[in-house]
Design an enzyme around this catalytic site. Structure first.
Site, PDB file in Angstrom:
ATOM      1  N   SER A 157      -6.822  -2.583  -5.535  1.00 11.85           N
ATOM      2  CA  SER A 157      -6.558  -1.349  -6.253  1.00 11.85           C
ATOM      3  C   SER A 157      -7.649  -0.954  -7.286  1.00 11.85           C
ATOM      4  CB  SER A 157      -5.231  -1.180  -7.006  1.00 11.85           C
ATOM      5  OG  SER A 157      -4.697   0.215  -7.464  1.00 11.85           O
ATOM      6  N   ASP A 323      -0.232   3.060   2.826  1.00 13.96           N
ATOM      7  CA  ASP A 323      -0.652   3.121   1.444  1.00 13.96           C
ATOM      8  C   ASP A 323      -1.233   4.568   1.214  1.00 13.96           C
ATOM      9  OD1 ASP A 323      -1.853   3.343  -1.092  1.00 13.96           O
ATOM     10  OD2 ASP A 323      -2.906   1.517  -0.622  1.00 13.96           O
ATOM     11  N   HIS A 356       1.312   1.054  -1.284  1.00 12.54           N
ATOM     12  CA  HIS A 356       0.239   0.702  -2.084  1.00 12.54           C
ATOM     13  C   HIS A 356       0.611  -0.769  -2.621  1.00 12.54           C
ATOM     14  CE1 HIS A 356      -3.330   0.556  -4.484  1.00 12.54           C
ATOM     15  NE2 HIS A 356      -2.585   0.578  -5.613  1.00 12.54           N
TER      16      HIS A 356
END
Lengths: 380, 206
Positions: A157, A323, A356
């Site tokens: 991320s 995600d 995610h």
């Protein structure tokens, strides 16, 4: 009693603090005269310092990525599934460095730290930081630890963005870049979610323009809301459906607005509540801004291939099918640019229902590929 | 190395940039990297194959060939290779177009459905051929677009693609006088080297 820990754990870990007294010039034009970075290390640095790996954390992460701080800890560090003896980031091979970023609220200098010039917490006075600022501060930490070049810089991320930035800002100082569930820049939708989170905090009456510490309060409701919105976007529709469905807390509906009726409401409130007790509101604002601002191609005619032209690192990019916050399409955009720039890259799109958050979860295919990649890394 | 790969590696110039469509466990790209300083990428969508490519240090990209090669620029590779995958894609004609666009040269291998054994099986039993080499039944086969050498060459003619080389081989990848004489009847696997119509001759010389 380290023997109480699982054999594939790095065991009992004590964080270390590094103080830096050289001013750090920042992208915003201001500079920090001095600052502390808190970090942990796992494994041993080899004689040539060629086995060092940097872990970059995401929005709400920190330096405690693996192992335990005490025998009483219920949970290990946030990426313990991937760091340890025999794990993908194998501490028998690598010397792993994991820090709390500047601006954080877990021990590195940030908005909740005391400003030595005023004797009061920085609060809203703390400068807005960028991913590039972080990379510069991490480079100083590397210097301090005697690491000229990382074997790998790894992150998921927002952490992946830092790993990418390393290959652009310090191309000679990183041999491998692993960007997991990341993106070359945020989309409008993604920035929009961050803005909702920020507004929740900024409009909380207890925020006090960022100086809530001086008022002896925290903008709890704002932080809770921000976390709840964020949390929804980290999960997939499927994983929420499977976890909670339309399950109720009690047998029947209450026909009111204040009771917690659905399981998913209860979960989100718990997450928000827990988060608001441990995270600083100004740090949250700062982290979301760093995410929004990240767009390294902006300095290269918006040409992502050109952005990586000078990178010498080899890349490993991984995304997860469900995600939607950092979707596979964004990773493919990055991979296409890396291929156009003729860089070494492998790309995996892991089938996973967890959204995610999948990058934190020990999914067999993910761990296997991760291990395979890390095992290939040559130590000079 | 797999016998067909042994043959096609000879058609790939040292130091060239190669895109391998359906690169499997990365055997060809590994060999080319180690022996001919070849660079490039392999596209694959099988998780186990991808994991093996990663373990070998091959630049493997998880990508579905049926979605095309729109992410690659025209003429960005010296050679685009596709071994034993033409019959398994949804649009063989489109993937051929894409290969000709992206690569200066294309190397394609596929099983020949015009081989005498296939013809005999169909003629005598009246059923879709099943063999040791192609062991699937019609309903569960990944091979959804069988063709013969004649069919493939007709497609190349239609697309004005130039066939530079053609080898018809048997399962052991031998190419004897018989398969040279009657390739479409006696060749089991076709190994083709083709280039796009617009390309000058000197560019394709190995």
């Amino acid at each position: 009693m380290p023997t109480a820990f699982p054999p594939d754990s790095v065991g009992l870990i004590t964080p270390q603090l590094a103080h830096f007294s050289d001013p750090l010039a920042l992208a915003c034009g201001r500079s920090l005269p001095a600052y502390d970075l808190i970090f942990e290390t796992y494994g041993e640095l080899n004689a040539t310092a060629s086995n060092a790996v940097l872990i970059c954390h995401a929005l709400s992460g920190h330096h405690h990525a693996a192992g335990f701080h005490s025998v009483d800890d219920r949970k290990p560090g946030w990426w313990d599934s991937c760091i340890g003896p025999g794990k993908p980031i194998d501490t028998n091979k690598f010397f792993v460095v994991s820090l709390n970023n500047l601006g954080g609220c877990n021990g590195s200098t940030g908005p909740s730290s005391l400003n030595p010039e005023t004797g009061k917490p920085f609060g809203a006075d703390f400068p807005v930081l960028t991913v590039e600022d972080w990379v510069h501060s991490q480079a100083r930490l590397a210097d301090r630890l005697g690491i000229q070049q990382w074997a790998a810089v790894i992150g998921g991320s927002l952490g992946g963005m830092q790993a990418l930035q390393w290959t652009i800002t310090y191309p000679d100082r990183v041999r491998h870049c692993l960007a997991i569930a990341s993106a070359p820049k945020l989309s409008a939708q993604n920035i929009a979610f961050n803005e909702v989170a920020r507004q929740a905090i900024l409009t909380d009456p207890e925020f006090h323009g960022g100086s809530f510490q001086e008022h002896g309060v925290i903008p709890k409701r704002g932080l809770m809301l921000a976390r709840m919105v964020g949390h929804i976007t980290y999960l997939s529709d499927d994983s929420m459906g499977e976890k909670f469905g339309r399950g109720l807390k009690s047998e029947k509906l209450n026909y009111d607005f204040h009771s917690v009726e659905f399981q998913v409401e209860s979960y989100l409130r718990y997450q928000g509540e827990e988060f608001s007790g441990r995270f600083d509101a100004n740090t949250y604002l700062l982290m979301t801004k760093a995410l929004d601002y990240f767009d390294p191609a902006a300095n290269f005619d918006d040409n992502l291939a050109k952005t990586f032209a000078n990178a010498t690192a080899k890349f490993c990019v991984m995304s997860f099918t469900t995600d939607w916050r950092f979707s596979p399409a964004r990773s493919r955009e990055l991979v296409d640019a890396l291929m156009a720039a003729k860089k070494d890259v492998c790309y995996l799109e892991i089938d996973a229902p967890q959204g995610h958050d999948a990058f934190l979860i020990p999914i067999p295919r993910y761990l296997q590929a991760f291990s395979n990649y890390m095992n290939r890394i040559a130590l000079i | 190395m797999r016998a067909d790969l042994e043959i096609i590696q000879e058609w790939i110039p040292a130091g060239s940039r190669v895109l391998d469509l359906g690169c499997g466990d990365g055997e060809l790209l590994t060999w080319l990297r180690d022996h001919k300083q070849v660079t490039g990428y392999g596209l694959e969508n099988d998780p186990d194959n991808i994991a093996q490519c990663v373990a070998k240090g091959i630049n493997v990209i998880e990508q579905d060939l049926d979605k095309g090669l729109g992410n690659f620029a025209s003429n960005s590779f010296d050679v685009v290779v596709m071994t034993q995958a033409l019959q398994a894609v949804h649009y063989p004609d489109r993937i051929l177009d894409e290969m000709l666009r992206v690569g200066r040269q294309c190397i394609i291998t596929f099983p020949n459905f015009g081989h005498w054994r296939c013809r005999w099986y169909l003629a005598s039993k009246g059923r879709m051929p099943v063999s040791e080499f192609l062991p699937y039944t019609w309903y569960n086969t990944p091979n959804i677009h069988f063709c013969t050498f004649e069919d493939f060459e007709e497609l190349c003619r239609e697309r004005e693609a130039r066939v530079i080389d053609r080898l018809a081989v048997d399962q052991q990848h031998r190419h004897g006088w018989a398969s040279k004489l009657w390739p479409n009847l006696l060749g089991e696997i076709g190994i083709y080297r083709v280039s796009s119509p617009g390309l000058a001759d000197h560019k394709v010389a190995v």
